[in-house]
Write a protein that holds these residues in place. Structure first.
Motif, short mmCIF file in Angstrom:
data_model
loop_
_atom_site.label_atom_id
_atom_site.label_comp_id
_atom_site.label_asym_id
_atom_site.label_seq_id
_atom_site.Cartn_x
_atom_site.Cartn_y
_atom_site.Cartn_z
N ASN A 203 144.37 -1.77 -72.47
CA ASN A 203 145.36 -2.84 -72.46
C ASN A 203 145.08 -3.74 -73.66
O ASN A 203 143.94 -4.17 -73.84
N PRO A 204 146.11 -4.02 -74.48
CA PRO A 204 145.85 -4.76 -75.73
C PRO A 204 145.28 -6.16 -75.50
O PRO A 204 144.55 -6.67 -76.34
N SER A 205 145.57 -6.77 -74.36
CA SER A 205 145.08 -8.14 -74.11
C SER A 205 143.77 -8.16 -73.32
O SER A 205 142.94 -9.05 -73.50
N TYR A 206 143.60 -7.21 -72.42
CA TYR A 206 142.47 -7.30 -71.48
C TYR A 206 141.41 -6.22 -71.67
O TYR A 206 140.51 -6.08 -70.84
N GLY A 207 141.51 -5.43 -72.72
CA GLY A 207 140.46 -4.47 -73.02
C GLY A 207 140.66 -3.14 -72.32
O GLY A 207 141.76 -2.78 -71.90
N ALA A 208 139.55 -2.39 -72.19
CA ALA A 208 139.61 -1.03 -71.65
C ALA A 208 139.00 -1.00 -70.26
O ALA A 208 137.91 -1.53 -70.05
N PHE A 209 139.71 -0.39 -69.31
CA PHE A 209 139.22 -0.29 -67.93
C PHE A 209 138.89 1.17 -67.63
O PHE A 209 139.71 2.06 -67.82
N VAL A 210 137.66 1.39 -67.15
CA VAL A 210 137.17 2.76 -66.92
C VAL A 210 137.05 3.02 -65.42
O VAL A 210 136.61 2.13 -64.68
N ILE A 211 137.43 4.21 -64.99
CA ILE A 211 137.16 4.65 -63.61
C ILE A 211 136.58 6.06 -63.71
O ILE A 211 137.21 6.95 -64.28
N ALA A 212 135.37 6.26 -63.17
CA ALA A 212 134.70 7.57 -63.33
C ALA A 212 133.99 7.95 -62.04
O ALA A 212 133.17 7.18 -61.52
N GLN A 213 134.31 9.14 -61.55
CA GLN A 213 133.68 9.59 -60.30
C GLN A 213 132.18 9.79 -60.48
O GLN A 213 131.71 10.15 -61.56
N GLN A 214 131.46 9.61 -59.37
CA GLN A 214 130.04 9.94 -59.35
C GLN A 214 129.65 10.40 -57.95
O GLN A 214 130.48 10.37 -57.04
N LEU A 215 128.43 10.81 -57.81
CA LEU A 215 127.91 11.55 -56.66
C LEU A 215 128.52 12.95 -56.73
O LEU A 215 129.65 13.12 -57.20
N ALA A 216 127.80 13.96 -56.22
CA ALA A 216 128.23 15.35 -56.38
C ALA A 216 129.66 15.57 -55.88
O ALA A 216 130.42 16.34 -56.47
N ASP A 217 130.04 14.88 -54.81
CA ASP A 217 131.38 15.11 -54.24
C ASP A 217 132.42 14.13 -54.78
O ASP A 217 133.56 14.12 -54.30
N GLY A 218 132.05 13.29 -55.74
CA GLY A 218 133.00 12.36 -56.34
C GLY A 218 133.47 11.28 -55.38
O GLY A 218 134.52 10.66 -55.59
N SER A 219 132.70 11.01 -54.34
CA SER A 219 133.17 10.10 -53.29
C SER A 219 133.02 8.62 -53.67
O SER A 219 133.49 7.75 -52.95
N GLU A 220 132.36 8.34 -54.78
CA GLU A 220 132.39 6.96 -55.27
C GLU A 220 132.74 6.98 -56.76
O GLU A 220 132.57 7.99 -57.43
N VAL A 221 133.26 5.83 -57.22
CA VAL A 221 133.60 5.73 -58.64
C VAL A 221 132.92 4.52 -59.26
O VAL A 221 132.76 3.48 -58.61
N LEU A 222 132.51 4.71 -60.51
CA LEU A 222 132.14 3.55 -61.32
C LEU A 222 133.44 2.93 -61.78
O LEU A 222 134.36 3.65 -62.19
N ILE A 223 133.53 1.61 -61.69
CA ILE A 223 134.65 0.93 -62.35
C ILE A 223 134.05 0.02 -63.41
O ILE A 223 132.94 -0.52 -63.21
N GLY A 224 134.70 -0.08 -64.54
CA GLY A 224 134.10 -0.90 -65.59
C GLY A 224 135.14 -1.38 -66.56
O GLY A 224 136.20 -0.77 -66.72
N LYS A 225 134.82 -2.51 -67.17
CA LYS A 225 135.73 -3.02 -68.19
C LYS A 225 134.90 -3.45 -69.38
O LYS A 225 133.78 -3.97 -69.21
N GLN A 226 135.39 -3.20 -70.57
CA GLN A 226 134.70 -3.71 -71.74
C GLN A 226 135.67 -4.44 -72.64
O GLN A 226 136.84 -4.10 -72.72
N LYS A 227 135.15 -5.50 -73.26
CA LYS A 227 136.00 -6.24 -74.19
C LYS A 227 135.15 -7.04 -75.15
O LYS A 227 133.91 -7.09 -75.04
N ARG A 228 135.79 -7.67 -76.09
CA ARG A 228 135.10 -8.45 -77.13
C ARG A 228 134.36 -9.63 -76.50
O ARG A 228 134.81 -10.19 -75.51
N ALA A 229 133.23 -10.00 -77.09
CA ALA A 229 132.47 -11.14 -76.57
C ALA A 229 131.64 -11.72 -77.70
O ALA A 229 131.35 -11.04 -78.68
#
Ligand SMILES: Cc1cc2nc3c(=O)[nH]c(=O)nc-3n(C[C@H](O)[C@H](O)[C@H](O)COP(=O)(O)OP(=O)(O)OC[C@H]3O[C@@H](n4cnc5c(N)ncnc54)[C@H](O)[C@@H]3O)c2cc1C
Length: 402
Positions: A203-229
């Motif tokens: 998103n040009p105003s709010y940066g990049a938002f990541v969603i990535a599965q983890q655990l062997a069965d993908g039953s949880e996700v990392l959520i993350g955002k990165q932006k300028r600071a």
């Protein structure tokens, strides 16, 4: 150089893998770690085929595979699908990518070292090199004890103390970007139909938002955002890491400007697994070894890089394997030259990764108010990164060794 005894400073991923790799080359070593356990930061990490090939050769891949989530591509979106970035592919590179908790990898590495009788001494904080001659190095620990070895390797991370022996005034550089991550159950996500995961939505105003599965069965996700600071210093970042309300707010800021999947991801966030990662880098260094070649740095200590292509840890594993192989082939007389050849070969790979990072950044930089029209979305050719045979690579570097 089978008789050399190596002291490894740091039992992070570089140090633990290094000890295993040295053992494979019949080079004895001891690890010294400042903490009471290996540093376990950042939750899960993504391993690509180049690193997995090395871990396979060390007998580790088989043991970690079952603990991680396997995938092939990272999917990028703006207001519509933009491109995908290959992170692994069993058919093309022999391995799919693996997203695995750092502590799982640490546990498997530590067990392998225990099985082989390799000593890890915890609570031993290296402070400084005392003497270096053509045949050995001595150093001090914070507890007043000293150590002696034929070679001292700093695998002590981005803020390396060992590096201070080579570069007393060098400080890692802040890249003016920060990421905050958390972990939520995959079942919490709604509005997923239009998306393939793992994904990044930009998103040009709010940066990049990541969603990535983890655990062997993908039953949880990392959520993350990165932006300028802007830089607030190590203490400042540490304070923010412990300010969970600030971190949650960071993740939620602007979520209404993202699609529903992001809103659902940030709707409930437990403070327990929040991480904050200010992106620092170590600038390109002239040398990774001391005057008499008795002190060497590798991993983040030598070349911490931005996370764009997800190669931080993966490149550290490449260092470890190639360094051990070269050390085994050197003798007292040609060690200096061997290390020069090693650094030259490794720096060339790091430079290629940095170039790839820049290409990725250029593609994903919002243009024309976030529109993806006209952007280059040709898949990157990544065989050079994921497919090398590291034994052949080292052999090709060593043709000039006298
Ligand atoms: C929050 C966060 C998330 C991250 N996520 C990812 C990711 O998903 N993918 C990725 O590729 N990279 C990631 N990184 C970067 C990654 O952590 C590093 O590239 C990687 O850990 C480097 O490994 P290393 O062993 O060289 O250093 P480190 O992991 O930093 O390990 C250094 C070890 O040395 C020890 N040590 C330090 N000083 C001394 C001393 N004086 N004496 C003795 N021991 C000492 C430390 O306690 C530690 O155990 C992340 C980083 C952070 C901060």
């Amino acid at each position: 150089m089978a008789s050399i005894e190596v002291a490894v400073i740091g039992a992070g991923l570089s140090g633990l893998a290094l000890a295993l790799s040295l053992h494979k080359q019949s080079i004895p070593c001891t690890i010294y770690e400042a903490r009471s356990a290996s540093l376990d930061i950042g939750g899960a990490i993504m391993l690509s085929p180049n690193a997995l090939r090395i871990l396979d050769g060390l007998g580790i891949y088989r043991k970690i595979k079952a603990h991680g989530f396997e995938f092939q591509d990272l999917h990028f979106y703006t207001d519509k699908p933009l491109e995908l970035f290959e992170f692994g592919n069993k058919e093309k590179y022999q391995y799919d990518a693996l997203r695995i908790y750092r502590h799982e990898l640490i546990n498997v590495l530590v067990s392998a070292l225990q099985e082989k009788g390799i000593s890890i001494q915890y609570g031993k904080k290296f402070t400084r090199v005392l003497t270096e001659s053509e045949s050995e190095v001595t150093w001090a620990f914070e507890d007043g004890q000293t150590g002696r070895a034929a070679c001292l390797v700093g695998a002590d991370g981005i803020h390396s103390r060992v590096r201070r022996y080579l570069y007393p005034d060098l400080e890692p550089q802040f890249t003016n970007a920060v990421g905050v991550t958390a972990v939520v159950p995959t079942s919490q996500l709604t509005g997923t139909e239009a998306y393939k995961m793992p994904l990044t939505i930009m998103n040009p105003s709010y940066g990049a938002f990541v969603i990535a599965q983890q655990l062997a069965d993908g039953s949880e996700v990392l959520i993350g955002k990165q932006k300028r600071a802007t830089e607030i210093g190590r203490d400042g970042w540490n304070q923010l890491l412990h300010n969970k309300a600030w971190c949650v707010d960071f993740l939620r800021q602007g979520s209404e400007s993202f699609p529903e999947i992001v809103g659902s991801a940030v709707s409930k966030i437990s403070p327990d697994e929040i991480n904050l990662w200010p992106f620092y880098v170590v600038p390109r260094l002239d040398t990774w070894a001391s005057k008499h070649s008795r002190v060497v740095i590798l991993g983040d200590a030598a070349h911490a890089i931005p996370p764009t292509a997800g190669q931080g840890v993966n490149q550290a594993f490449e260092d470890v394997y190639t360094f051990s192989t070269i050390l085994a082939k050197c003798n007292q007389a040609n060690l200096e030259q061997g290390l020069e050849i090693w650094q030259k070969g490794r720096q060339a790979r790091i430079d290629q990764v940095l170039k790839l990072n820049a290409q990725i950044d250029a593609r994903r930089m919002p243009q024309d108010h976030g529109s993806s029209a006209g952007l280059d979305t040709e898949p990157f050719d990544l065989a050079w990164l994921y497919s090398p045979d590291f034994d052949e690579m080292v052999e090709s570097w060593l043709v000039d060794l006298v």
